[in-house]
Design an enzyme around this catalytic site. Structure first.
Site, PDB file in Angstrom:
ATOM      1  N   GLY A 187       6.615  86.619  33.649  1.00  0.00           N
ATOM      2  CA  GLY A 187       6.681  85.724  32.510  1.00  0.00           C
ATOM      3  C   GLY A 187       7.925  84.855  32.583  1.00  0.00           C
ATOM      4  O   GLY A 187       9.290  84.319  32.016  1.00  0.00           O
TER       5      GLY A 187
ATOM      6  N   ILE B  45       7.746  80.197  36.427  1.00  0.00           N
ATOM      7  CA  ILE B  45       6.273  79.427  37.371  1.00  0.00           C
ATOM      8  C   ILE B  45       5.370  79.907  36.411  1.00  0.00           C
ATOM      9  O   ILE B  45       4.554  79.580  36.285  1.00  0.00           O
ATOM     10  CB  ILE B  45       6.429  80.225  38.665  1.00  0.00           C
ATOM     11  CG1 ILE B  45       7.643  79.556  39.517  1.00  0.00           C
ATOM     12  CG2 ILE B  45       5.445  80.014  39.431  1.00  0.00           C
ATOM     13  CD1 ILE B  45       7.761  79.916  41.046  1.00  0.00           C
TER      14      ILE B  45
ATOM     15  N   VAL C 296       5.729  87.171  40.215  1.00  0.00           N
ATOM     16  CA  VAL C 296       7.331  87.854  40.125  1.00  0.00           C
ATOM     17  C   VAL C 296       8.653  87.190  41.130  1.00  0.00           C
ATOM     18  O   VAL C 296       9.535  87.751  40.962  1.00  0.00           O
ATOM     19  CB  VAL C 296       6.436  89.473  40.408  1.00  0.00           C
ATOM     20  CG1 VAL C 296       5.988  89.357  39.610  1.00  0.00           C
ATOM     21  CG2 VAL C 296       6.339  88.994  41.440  1.00  0.00           C
TER      22      VAL C 296
ATOM     23  N   ARG D 275      10.266  84.149  44.561  1.00  0.00           N
ATOM     24  CA  ARG D 275       9.413  84.168  45.801  1.00  0.00           C
ATOM     25  C   ARG D 275      10.767  85.153  46.425  1.00  0.00           C
ATOM     26  O   ARG D 275      11.439  85.959  46.394  1.00  0.00           O
ATOM     27  CB  ARG D 275      10.523  82.608  46.152  1.00  0.00           C
ATOM     28  CG  ARG D 275       8.881  81.572  44.820  1.00  0.00           C
ATOM     29  CD  ARG D 275       8.678  80.336  45.381  1.00  0.00           C
ATOM     30  NE  ARG D 275       8.657  79.868  46.199  1.00  0.00           N
ATOM     31  CZ  ARG D 275       7.624  79.862  46.713  1.00  0.00           C
ATOM     32  NH1 ARG D 275       6.548  79.940  45.952  1.00  0.00           N
ATOM     33  NH2 ARG D 275       6.949  79.518  47.842  1.00  0.00           N
TER      34      ARG D 275
ATOM     35  N   HIS E  32      19.335  53.593  20.920  1.00  0.00           N
ATOM     36  CA  HIS E  32      18.646  53.478  20.568  1.00  0.00           C
ATOM     37  C   HIS E  32      16.807  52.970  19.717  1.00  0.00           C
ATOM     38  O   HIS E  32      17.514  51.480  20.195  1.00  0.00           O
ATOM     39  CB  HIS E  32      19.472  53.328  18.840  1.00  0.00           C
ATOM     40  CG  HIS E  32      18.124  53.604  17.458  1.00  0.00           C
ATOM     41  ND1 HIS E  32      18.072  54.978  17.115  1.00  0.00           N
ATOM     42  CD2 HIS E  32      17.706  53.184  17.025  1.00  0.00           C
ATOM     43  CE1 HIS E  32      18.006  55.162  16.292  1.00  0.00           C
ATOM     44  NE2 HIS E  32      17.370  54.129  16.180  1.00  0.00           N
TER      45      HIS E  32
END
Length: 470
Positions: free
Chosen positions: A184, A187, A276, A278, A449
């Protein structure tokens, strides 16, 4: 083949490598770059660029599907949309191809010689490159190692069949009905949210107590809310165990998971996306022939990207965290100038990091907790996009901008934001930190703005005790 001699040899044409070679060429350094695949590396070919293309397509489809369902508030009605992933991938590949050609053109313009093949070190000054036409020997006065990184593979879920990495996820021909995402982090959630918008039922399996654990809980709260809205199931403190022996990929019950309470569960998944992390690409380059000092699994470098061997530099993912393309680019440019005789060193106050989830996350510098640990008393100003006119007109009220500064002299130490499109604020955040801005500098800068950038100014005003719009 005739031996090539040059002043600088760059191994790897990813973001760090090609930038290093181009800058060296601009400075008149005789430069050769070696790449086994297409120029651009992971980022351009199977990472940053293609993933953002897919994320954008998914966002557009979800917007239209929302309107078709009669749920929109903008007064727009459309017929039921369809999604053709094959056409999307073709469009994505076209973008990548144009950028590949662009990088190759820039290298040629800088008079950099490109050699296609796999490089292996003979010694600290010599490499052999296995090309289509034979072995090419290259001798160089200086070498830059820019070999990058590859996805981590789980031993009990090797890549192949239903188990894919981000590389395969960006080349699918059809949207999987069910998708399990292991990991989680940024990626996993970027791609998981994209496929959920395309129509996949997505389950995220995370071993830690919460997803996006590298960010503080307040910053990720809007992302967690959006995960729920997209119907993404999140399993925390859960561990993937392997393919189910009682199920079959594409038929349901494909992934075995140990839940937080120690029970076994099965997650239906046509595809299992493993994200998980790299790891540095250090194998196969003959690094054992030059005996570089390592920092764990990464190549150890100093503040000039020098390795333990004279004349050999290393940049980018192969040198450790943060594994970000723009870090590699900055390092590559610096090394090229050092080789050309300029005085340079690595002295970055902040490297902005972006998570392209929905909404997006941006961090630059220190978090409130890190700032408190380093500087003691701090001031924190936070401004919600719910009070920002531009965000409201874009239906992007969820999120905020947060500025962290020292309490004594108001020096800004960190800036964070979560919200729709906040990735484009990262340049302003990084510039403020690099320039040593104080709260008064940001608060006193006139912001146009209506823009979301006004939230940056308002956050600084809030830290000073006098926000104007909340």
């Amino acid at each position: 083949m005739k031996e090539i001699s040059c002043k600088l040899l760059v191994i790897g044409a990813g973001p760090g490598g090609y930038i290093s070679a181009i800058r060296a060429g601009q400075l008149g350094v005789d430069t050769v770059i070696v790449e086994v695949a297409k120029p651009g590396g992971t980022c351009l070919n199977v990472g940053c660029i293609p993933s953002k293309a897919l994320i954008h397509a998914a966002e557009e489809f979800e917007k239209i599907a929302h309107m078709a369902g009669g749920k929109g508030m903008l007064g727009i009605s459309v017929a039921a949309p369809t999604f053709d992933l094959t056409k999307t991938i073709t469009w994505k590949d076209g973008i990548v191809s144009r950028l590949n050609s662009g990088v190759a053109g820039l290298l040629k313009k800088a008079r950099v010689k490109t050699v296609h093949g796999w490089a292996t070190f003979r010694d600290g000054k010599t490499v052999e490159v296995e090309t289509e036409t034979g072995t090419q020997v290259i001798r160089a006065e200086a070498v830059v190692i820019a070999t990058g990184s590859v996805p981590v593979e789980l031993p009990f879920l090797p890549f192949g069949g239903p188990v894919i990495s981000s590389t395969e996820a960006l080349a699918l021909s059809e949207v999987p009905k069910t998708l399990a995402v292991i990991g989680g982090g940024y990626i996993g959630l970027e791609l998981g949210m994209a496929f959920a918008k395309m129509g996949s039922h997505v389950t995220v399996v995370e071993a830690l107590p919460r997803v996006l654990a590298q960010y503080d809980a307040e910053l990720t709260r809007p992302v967690l809310k959006r995960l729920g809205e997209l119907g993404i199931e999140v399993m925390t403190e859960a561990k993937a165990k392997g393919l189910s022996t009682q199920g079959q990929a594409g038929k349901g019950d494909a992934l075995r998971v140990e839940t937080a309470d120690g029970k076994d569960a099965k997650v239906a998944a046509d595809k299992i996306l493993v994200t998980v992390g790299r790891k540095p690409l250090t194998d196969g380059w003959g690094l054992d022939q030059i005996d570089l000092d390592m920092a764990g699994k990464f190549i150890r470098i100093d503040d000039q990207c020098r390795t333990s061997m004279r004349g050999i530099y290393a940049i980018g993912d192969v040198t450790g965290e943060p594994m970000l393309a723009h870090r590699a680019m900055a390092q590559g440019e610096m090394v090229a100038e050092i080789v050309a005789g300029h005085k340079r060193s690595w002295d970055k106050r902040a490297i902005p990091a972006i998570c392209f989830t929905d909404p997006e996350l941006v961090t630059a510098g220190l978090s409130p907790e890190e700032a408190k640990a380093q500087a003691g008393e701090i001031k924190v100003g936070q401004f919600p996009f719910a009070a920002n006119g531009r965000a409201m007109t874009k239906q992007g009220e969820d999120g905020f901008v947060r500025v962290v500064a020292r309490a004594d002299n108001h020096l800004v130490l960190g800036i964070q934001a979560v919200g729709q499109g906040v990735s484009e604020l990262s340049a302003a955040f990084g510039l403020a930190l690099e320039m040593g801005a104080r709260l008064e500098d940001i608060a006193g800068t006139i912001h146009a703005h209506p823009t979301q950038g006004e939230g940056f100014q308002e956050a600084a005003l809030k830290a000073l005790g006098h926000a104007l719009h909340i």
